[in-house]
Structures are given as C-alpha cells and as structure tokens.
Design an enzyme around this catalytic site. Structure first.
Site, PDB file in Angstrom:
ATOM      1  N   LYS A 196      31.510  42.452  32.646  1.00 20.85           N
ATOM      2  CA  LYS A 196      32.587  43.428  32.633  1.00 20.85           C
ATOM      3  C   LYS A 196      33.325  43.402  31.290  1.00 20.85           C
ATOM      4  CE  LYS A 196      36.266  40.502  34.128  1.00 20.85           C
ATOM      5  NZ  LYS A 196      37.018  40.359  32.922  1.00 20.85           N
TER       6      LYS A 196
ATOM      7  N   HIS B 109      32.367  37.920  38.720  1.00 25.25           N
ATOM      8  CA  HIS B 109      32.203  36.544  39.178  1.00 25.25           C
ATOM      9  C   HIS B 109      33.051  36.213  40.402  1.00 25.25           C
ATOM     10  CE1 HIS B 109      35.811  35.546  36.809  1.00 25.25           C
ATOM     11  NE2 HIS B 109      35.876  34.424  37.506  1.00 25.25           N
TER      12      HIS B 109
ATOM     13  N   LYS C 214      32.231  33.622  44.034  1.00 20.25           N
ATOM     14  CA  LYS C 214      33.026  32.491  44.510  1.00 20.25           C
ATOM     15  C   LYS C 214      32.702  32.264  45.987  1.00 20.25           C
ATOM     16  CE  LYS C 214      36.948  33.297  41.361  1.00 20.25           C
ATOM     17  NZ  LYS C 214      37.256  32.060  40.663  1.00 20.25           N
TER      18      LYS C 214
ATOM     19  N   GLU D  72      48.220  33.789  37.245  1.00 25.00           N
ATOM     20  CA  GLU D  72      47.624  32.745  36.406  1.00 25.00           C
ATOM     21  C   GLU D  72      48.699  32.158  35.504  1.00 25.00           C
ATOM     22  OE1 GLU D  72      43.232  33.667  35.242  1.00 25.00           O
ATOM     23  OE2 GLU D  72      44.336  35.502  34.952  1.00 25.00           O
TER      24      GLU D  72
ATOM     25  N   ASP E 161      41.206  44.235  33.081  1.00 27.54           N
ATOM     26  CA  ASP E 161      40.596  42.903  33.078  1.00 27.54           C
ATOM     27  C   ASP E 161      40.409  42.376  34.497  1.00 27.54           C
ATOM     28  OD1 ASP E 161      39.642  40.474  31.969  1.00 27.54           O
ATOM     29  OD2 ASP E 161      41.634  39.564  32.096  1.00 27.54           O
TER      30      ASP E 161
ATOM     31  N   HIS F 261      37.795  42.442  39.552  1.00 29.15           N
ATOM     32  CA  HIS F 261      37.801  41.405  40.582  1.00 29.15           C
ATOM     33  C   HIS F 261      38.598  41.771  41.834  1.00 29.15           C
ATOM     34  CE1 HIS F 261      36.116  39.221  37.334  1.00 29.15           C
ATOM     35  NE2 HIS F 261      37.238  38.843  36.762  1.00 29.15           N
TER      36      HIS F 261
ATOM     37  N   LYS G 287      49.289  36.991  33.479  1.00 25.81           N
ATOM     38  CA  LYS G 287      49.197  35.760  32.695  1.00 25.81           C
ATOM     39  C   LYS G 287      50.583  35.138  32.550  1.00 25.81           C
ATOM     40  CE  LYS G 287      44.874  36.743  31.688  1.00 25.81           C
ATOM     41  NZ  LYS G 287      43.840  36.250  32.576  1.00 25.81           N
TER      42      LYS G 287
HETATM   43  C1  BG6 Z   1      38.092  36.745  33.940  1.00 28.40           C
HETATM   44  C2  BG6 Z   1      39.223  37.394  33.208  1.00 28.40           C
HETATM   45  O1  BG6 Z   1      37.150  37.696  34.332  1.00 28.40           O
HETATM   46  O2  BG6 Z   1      38.601  36.090  35.098  1.00 28.40           O
HETATM   47  C3  BG6 Z   1      40.246  36.358  32.819  1.00 28.40           C
HETATM   48  O3  BG6 Z   1      38.712  38.039  32.041  1.00 28.40           O
HETATM   49  C4  BG6 Z   1      40.699  35.570  34.025  1.00 28.40           C
HETATM   50  O4  BG6 Z   1      41.350  36.979  32.175  1.00 28.40           O
HETATM   51  C5  BG6 Z   1      39.491  35.045  34.800  1.00 28.40           C
HETATM   52  O5  BG6 Z   1      41.496  34.502  33.597  1.00 28.40           O
HETATM   53  C6  BG6 Z   1      39.896  34.378  36.105  1.00 28.40           C
HETATM   54  O6  BG6 Z   1      38.763  33.809  36.683  1.00 28.40           O
HETATM   55  P1  BG6 Z   1      38.839  32.486  37.546  1.00 28.40           P
HETATM   56  O7  BG6 Z   1      37.448  32.257  38.041  1.00 28.40           O
HETATM   57  O8  BG6 Z   1      39.342  31.413  36.652  1.00 28.40           O
HETATM   58  O9  BG6 Z   1      39.800  32.804  38.655  1.00 28.40           O
END
Ligand code: BG6
Length: 486
Positions: free
Chosen positions: A150, A180, A184, A218, A237, A242, A328
């Site tokens: 992505k 991704h 999970k 995050e 993003d 996601h 963030k």
């Molecule tokens: C990524 C984003 O796809 O996913 C990031 O680009 C983000 O900005 C991350 O921090 C979060 O993934 P995970 O697996 O750490 O929750």
C-alpha cells in the site's frame, strides 16, 4: 528443523525483493523471510534483493544480518543464518532487466525441482509501476506472483489507473495487494469467533449492537518516514487501508465458504454499502511539533491523526455508527475493536445501584499479535443489597499452549501469496470502492486541529462520538495473561 507440513507452498521459491534496503524490508520482510526459510515453511528459497543502492551481495548479506539482529522477534541461530545468508543475492536496479533475469535464472538453477517466483514490491507508489515494467522487460512474469504494498493509489482515479497499468503486465490472479492488518492472527480470529460459534452471530447486528469503535492510537513519531507521510497522512496511511479492512471483517455477512472469492465478495458488499465519508463527521489532527520536523513543510496540512464516523447502510448495520480513530504520538499504543451492546431497560434496579454507570457491555478484541479478547458485563457486588459492578471475561492467546506458533502478519501473508491463496488480500474492486467512499473527504477535508503529543487527539473527538464515549483509555487494564512472567 520443524517442517511445517501442509501449510507451505508446494514449490521452491525465488523471491525478488524490490526495495530490499528499505525500512519495511529491514523491519519485517527480511526477518520474516528468515523465519519462514529457517522454520522449514518453504521447500527451498532464494532471495534476490533489488534496490537503487549500489551494493554487492556480500554487503546485502551484512545488511540482512543487521536487520535480523535488530528486528527479529526470535533469536537468530548461527547455523540457520549461515544457510539463509547463502540464499541471498543482490542486483542493483541500475544493472537493468537482463542482469536481473540472469540472477533469477541462476537462483532457479540452484533450487530443487520446479520453482515459482514471487516479486515483493516494497516501494512507494511512484516507483511501483516502474518496478512492474522492469519485471515485464526482464521476462519475469511467467510462473510468478507479485505482492504489492500500500498505498494503492492516492484517490479513486490514481487507484484505477494503477490497477489498469498493473493488469497490462500481471493478471489479477497473480497480484497480491498486501494489507498486513489482515495477516494479524486476531484479525483472522474475528472470522473464527463470529462464524465458528453459535452464540455471537445472532446478536451481531443493529438490534443488539449500539456502536463499534476501531481504535489504533500509536505512540510512534514519524522518524525517517516524514517524506512518505507528508504525501500520505493518517487517512491514506491507515484508514482507507487497515481500518477499513478490519471493519469489513467485523461487518461482513457470513461468506459461503472460507475461500478467497466468497470472502472478497462479502467484504466488497460491505464497502459498497458504506455511505460516502461525510467531512462533517471527521476530525483531522496534527501534533504540535510536526511542522518543525525534517522533511515536513512548515505550513503542512497533513494530518497525523484522524477520527471518522462511518455508516454502513444495509439491513444488518443501518444506524450503527462505526468510529475509527488512529494517529501518531498519542497517549498509548493500542489496536482494538470495541463493540458496545445496547443497554437493557434498567427499571428494576434501584437508583444508585450502579447499573449502567460504567457504560454499556462491551466485547473487545485486541489486535496485537498475541491477541486478547474481553467481554464486559454487570454483576452483583458481593454482600447485602443489590449493588452492581462491571466485570469481564477475558481470553488471551497466552492462555493456549500455541503462542509460539503465531506467525507475524507479514510472514503469514508472504506464505499465503507463495501458496497462491488470496483469502487475506484485497481486490482491485474493493480498493477502488474504498477510495470512492473517501472522495468527499479528500475533496473537502476539514481543517487540521493541533493536539499535544501524548494526548488522545484534538478535543473535538469527544463531540464526534457523543452521546457515546471513546473506549480508550480503558478504565481497567487488561488482565495480565502471564503474571509469573514465565
Ligand atoms: C503501517 C503504517 O502500514 O502500519 C504505519 O504505514 C503504522 O504508519 C503501521 O505505524 C502499524 O502497523 P502495526 O503492525 O505496527 O500495528
């Protein structure tokens, strides 16, 4: 070595890893490939790193070793590393298609029997199409699959164009668009939980569920990613990717089978039922200090935080708001789905008994790799009279004996792509629809509001969910699944 029978691909694999010296490769892909190869999940594998860097195979091996030492969640075994290192090769992009082709053919010659090719494009969208063209020119399309990272475009028009260009070289069944979050373990557990039990599905609808929150705050700052992030922002993003994918797993109808076509069909129906995102129900935020970071425009309008109210206009979900939030430099790092149930009429309980005082009953999924689940409810406080307290039933993956078997999201998805299994990947149609519903927001975004690093975002997030409240921060922490630390 443990051989993971039945879960691996039937053929040896040549992996062409484009963007091999990038951040994702270092953090996830090289450690993930090491685990898959050394854990015996793949019958044979050679990896060719490709990037703009003018390095040789030896330097790439050193890079990979450093990546593993820094980011592998498992200890690196020296013997297995030595075998893995021998399977690594490197071709600089500047060398051109013929050199790449020769490297792939040499790798194939070293593998036992017939093999397949997997091209992992871990590059920004602007570089993805030239990588696809390179693979085409090198004649590496046959017997191959391509994993795309992505974001898939930046709006509807660019996503449609990207798909059209991709289809000039690869057919849809060769393309694996990776998200991704779907790799999970707990994301897949949503499907197990919903459809393998008779208890929950009957109440999984507007008659019993009041609202849903998908909340992924995050604590991370952007570090070296500001260049990418300035163009992308939190919505592109995280949300259109996601959070929407997780929402689809949460909201979809039961698929007719656990196979890619049925699952994609149901997910795409959710996306088709989504109402276009109304900018009046969106809070965009930016943390104080972002504009002073290296690579950021001092007047940047990019959001580092977003909260969105989504509505799914179908029989199951009409009128049930889905609140999505991520950003963030927030107060905590969490990844939860929280389902708030409708409250009962509480007439029989005396005033002051505490019924309803701690919010509605919730079902909560924690999307961490070692996931947890909790169901909260009111129960009687021991002793005289009728006082009520909030309790919870909790399950943690640590409670099973199989916590060590969890594959990290990227490992799981790379393995699935090698097997040709699209179940946990997104489709061109789904991607285009998620951009389509996003267009009103992208065309008229509300202004960004500043928030203090370490907070939960701009103040207006509370209005967005009123009369409800954000579930995070939790009133009570998760039960520690591993109290002895063993
Ligand atoms: C990524 C984003 O796809 O996913 C990031 O680009 C983000 O900005 C991350 O921090 C979060 O993934 P995970 O697996 O750490 O929750």
């Amino acid at each position: 070595m443990r051989i993971a029978a039945g879960v691996g691909p039937g053929f040896a694999q040549v992996v062409v890893l484009v963007g091999a010296t990038g951040d994702l490769s270092r953090r996830k892909l090289l450690p993930g490939l090491y685990h898959l190869v050394s854990g015996g999940f793949i019958p044979g594998c050679r990896i060719i790193g490709v990037s703009l860097d003018a390095i040789d195979a030896e330097q790439f091996r050193a890079f990979a070793r450093e990546a593993l030492d820094q980011f592998s969640s498992r200890t690196v075994d020296e013997e297995r590393w030595a075998t893995f290192a021998k399977a690594l090769d490197y071709v600089s992009l500047a060398a051109g298609p013929q050199v790449l082709k020769a490297a792939v053919e040499a790798a194939e010659a070293m593998l036992p029997g017939e093999s397949r090719r997997i091209h992992y494009l871990s590059v920004p969208p602007s570089a993805a199409l030239s990588a696809v063209r390179l693979l085409g020119e090198a004649g590496l399309v046959e017997r191959s699959r391509v994993i795309m990272e992505k974001p898939f475009g930046t709006d509807l028009a660019s996503a449609a164009l990207l798909n059209a260009r991709l289809h000039e070289v690869f057919s849809e069944d060769q393309i694996f668009r990776i998200d991704h979050f779907l790799g999970k373990e707990p994301a897949q557990n949503i499907l197990a939980f919903r459809f393998a039990n008779g208890l929950f599905e009957p109440i999984w609808n507007r008659n019993f569920i009041d609202h849903v929150q998908i909340d992924v705050p995050e604590t991370l700052a952007l570090g070296k990613r500001t260049g990418f992030y300035e163009q992308t922002g939190a919505y592109r993003d995280m949300v259109v990717t996601h959070l929407f994918q997780i929402l689809a797993f949460m909201a979809m109808e039961p698929p007719t089978a656990l196979e890619p076509r049925s699952i994609s069909e149901e997910k795409n129906k959710v996306f088709r039922s989504m109402l276009p995102i109304d900018p009046n129900f969106v809070v965009r935020g930016q943390y104080v200090g972002y504009r002073a970071e290296e690579g950021v425009d001092p007047e940047s309008d990019t959001e580092t935080f977003i909260a969105v109210k989504c509505l799914i206009d179908n029989w199951r979900w009409a009128g049930v708001p889905f609140y999505l939030r991520t950003g963030k430099r927030l107060a905590e790092g969490q990844r939860i789905i929280s389902i708030a149930f409708r409250e009962p009429p509480k007439s029989m309980f005396p005033v002051g008994s505490g019924v309803g005082a701690q919010g509605p009953d919730h079902l909560t999924f924690d999307l961490a790799d070692a996931s947890k689940m909790s169901l909260s409810f009111y129960g009687k406080r021991p002793g005289p009279g009728m006082r009520l307290d909030k309790h919870s039933l909790q399950f943690a993956m640590h409670d099973t004996e199989r916590i060590g078997d969890v594959l990290e999201a990227y490992e799981r998805l790379i393995l699935d792509a090698m097997r040709g299994d699209h179940t946990l990947f997104t489709t061109a149609e789904g991607i285009e629809r998620t951009w389509e519903v996003s267009m009103p927001l992208l065309e008229a975004p509300p202004p960004v509001r500043l928030y203090a690093p370490g907070s939960w975002g701009p103040k207006s997030i509370h209005q967005l969910v009123a009369p409800h409240a954000w579930r995070l921060p939790f009133e009570r922490a998760w039960r520690d699944p591993n109290p002895a630390g063993g």
